[in-house]
Design an enzyme around this catalytic site. Structure first.
Site, PDB file in Angstrom:
ATOM      1  N   TYR A 135       0.833  -1.276  -0.045  1.00 17.32           N
ATOM      2  CA  TYR A 135       0.066   0.066  -0.003  1.00 17.32           C
ATOM      3  C   TYR A 135       0.800   1.246  -0.136  1.00 17.32           C
ATOM      4  O   TYR A 135       1.985   1.167   0.390  1.00 17.32           O
ATOM      5  CB  TYR A 135      -0.953  -0.125   1.195  1.00 17.32           C
ATOM      6  CG  TYR A 135      -0.180   0.366   2.516  1.00 17.32           C
ATOM      7  CD1 TYR A 135       0.544  -0.400   3.148  1.00 17.32           C
ATOM      8  CD2 TYR A 135      -0.508   1.591   3.094  1.00 17.32           C
ATOM      9  CE1 TYR A 135       1.418  -0.296   4.227  1.00 17.32           C
ATOM     10  CE2 TYR A 135       0.073   2.135   4.348  1.00 17.32           C
ATOM     11  CZ  TYR A 135       0.903   0.814   4.963  1.00 17.32           C
ATOM     12  OH  TYR A 135       1.695   1.315   6.182  1.00 17.32           O
ATOM     13  N   GLU A 160      12.142   2.788  14.470  1.00 14.66           N
ATOM     14  CA  GLU A 160      11.157   3.637  13.787  1.00 14.66           C
ATOM     15  C   GLU A 160       9.828   3.686  14.593  1.00 14.66           C
ATOM     16  O   GLU A 160       9.881   3.131  15.654  1.00 14.66           O
ATOM     17  CB  GLU A 160      10.857   3.634  12.391  1.00 14.66           C
ATOM     18  CG  GLU A 160      10.518   2.130  12.137  1.00 14.66           C
ATOM     19  CD  GLU A 160      10.197   1.907  10.688  1.00 14.66           C
ATOM     20  OE1 GLU A 160      10.273   2.892   9.958  1.00 14.66           O
ATOM     21  OE2 GLU A 160       9.829   0.788  10.244  1.00 14.66           O
TER      22      GLU A 160
HETATM   23  N1  PLP Z   1       7.946   4.134   8.976  1.00 15.89           N
HETATM   24  C1  PLP Z   1       6.689   3.380   8.899  1.00 15.89           C
HETATM   25  C2  PLP Z   1       6.405   1.922   9.704  1.00 15.89           C
HETATM   26  C3  PLP Z   1       5.408   4.125   8.320  1.00 15.89           C
HETATM   27  O1  PLP Z   1       4.261   3.391   8.382  1.00 15.89           O
HETATM   28  C4  PLP Z   1       5.554   5.263   7.662  1.00 15.89           C
HETATM   29  C5  PLP Z   1       4.305   5.796   7.094  1.00 15.89           C
HETATM   30  O2  PLP Z   1       3.478   5.536   7.281  1.00 15.89           O
HETATM   31  C6  PLP Z   1       6.632   5.976   7.847  1.00 15.89           C
HETATM   32  C7  PLP Z   1       7.961   5.288   8.203  1.00 15.89           C
HETATM   33  C8  PLP Z   1       6.828   7.058   7.246  1.00 15.89           C
HETATM   34  O3  PLP Z   1       6.668   7.309   5.813  1.00 15.89           O
HETATM   35  P1  PLP Z   1       6.555   8.279   4.909  1.00 15.89           P
HETATM   36  O4  PLP Z   1       7.234   9.650   5.403  1.00 15.89           O
HETATM   37  O5  PLP Z   1       6.634   8.241   3.555  1.00 15.89           O
HETATM   38  O6  PLP Z   1       4.977   8.603   5.299  1.00 15.89           O
END
Ligand code: PLP
Length: 320
Positions: free
Chosen positions: A69, A216
């Protein structure tokens, strides 16, 4: 190849833009929420009313979480960093070997949905999901020729301004996910459980810790400021390569802020001058408390503020 030339609307050929939506007067009550509006979504070549967009109980995502997704932010109806999100989607599709040769037309579908749903002015999110399609339940890939399920929807979005302004509290939780967190798969149960655990424990979110490293957030990347250097985990198989993360690193270079891509140890978190999370929905959200202890004096720090300000300006300039 996703061919949009045959796209139909509720079984009828779809002529320019539907009658539904806020902008053409069909919806009289401007105060209606998305869930009360008739939303148009895209499913497998058709633009449909959301309630008519049905997925098989044999869909691989339902049976095995066998899908990927993307979530893309729209500011004033304009998708932000669309190309980057579509590139990551393509990488996810290839990583899990879904048989979809060309995902590029999805960007056009998403833009059309923004217009059709009358979301050209405010904040919105585009949600894209691609699954390995529908087939009788066996673990191995379905027979060749099984069409992937392709879904695109849009929703009005309400950013958490007060969290971005005042910061959030997080708890540290064990990273119980698999070791391909670089792939944006729909199997998010560990993220769901840990986000809920944070809420149950009175915090706003959780940060995953693996082997002593703050990896994260449940749906965000982690940044810390140490000795004036902006540090974030390197892009590895253990983190998602956040689009916002890349934007923040670009902005740091622009602002002349030193950066380093290196693991942040759990034990270092208490020494961080500043801490913040980044994502498409959270943008740059300061973290002011970890496991009940104040970080950076318990309030958002000056570097976080500078990056937030620069981010807002970038968003504004990319809307002009
Ligand atoms: N890490 C995880 C596990 C995520 O689900 C997301 C975003 O949904 C991110 C990092 C950040 O990604 P982005 O900046 O592309 O939204």
């Amino acid at each position: 190849m996703l061919d949009l030339s045959h796209v139909v609307m509720n079984g009828r050929p779809h002529s320019p833009f539907v009658e539904l939506g806020r902008e053409n007067g069909y919806i009289e009550n401007e105060n209606l929420t998305d869930s009360e509006l008739i939303m148009i979504v895209y499913l497998n070549g058709e633009f449909l009313e959301k309630e008519n967009a049905l997925i098989s109980v044999e869909d691989r995502a339902f049976l095995f979480a066998d899908g990927v997704y993307e979530v893309i932010r729209c500011y004033g109806g304009r998708p932000f960093r669309l190309e980057e999100h579509l590139r990551r989607l393509d990488e996810s599709i290839r990583a899990v070997r879904i048989d979809l040769s060309d995902s590029r037309p999805i960007g056009e579908v998403a833009k059309r949905l923004i217009v059709e749903n009358g979301l050209t002015k405010g904040d919105a999110l585009i949600y894209i999901e691609i699954t390995r399609g529908s087939a009788p339940r066996v673990h191995i890939f379905p027979p060749k020729g099984t069409k992937p399920t392709v879904y695109v929807g849009v929703v009005e979005f309400h950013p958490k301004h007060s969290q971005m302004e005042n910061g959030i509290s997080v708890i540290l939780v064990p990273d119980i996910r698999w070791t391909r967190c670089d792939v944006k798969v729909v199997g998010l149960l560990p993220n769901v459980l840990m986000a809920q655990r944070a809420l149950d424990e009175g915090a706003d979110d959780a940060i995953f810790v693996r082997d002593g490293v703050a990896i994260e957030g449940t749906a965000s990347n982690v940044f810390g400021v140490f000795g004036g250097v902006v540090v974030t985990h390197p892009k590895t198989n253990l983190t998602l390569a956040g689009v916002t993360r890349d934007v923040v690193l670009e902005l740091c270079i622009k602002l002349g802020l030193p950066t380093r891509e290196a693991p942040i140890m759990e034990s270092q978190l208490s020494e961080a001058e500043e801490l913040f999370l980044t994502s498409t929905t959270m943008e740059i959200t300061p973290v002011v408390e970890v496991d009940g202890r104040a970080v950076g004096g318990g309030k958002p720090g000056p570097i976080t503020r500078r990056i937030q300000k620069e981010f807002r300006e970038l968003v504004r300039s990319s809307r002009d």
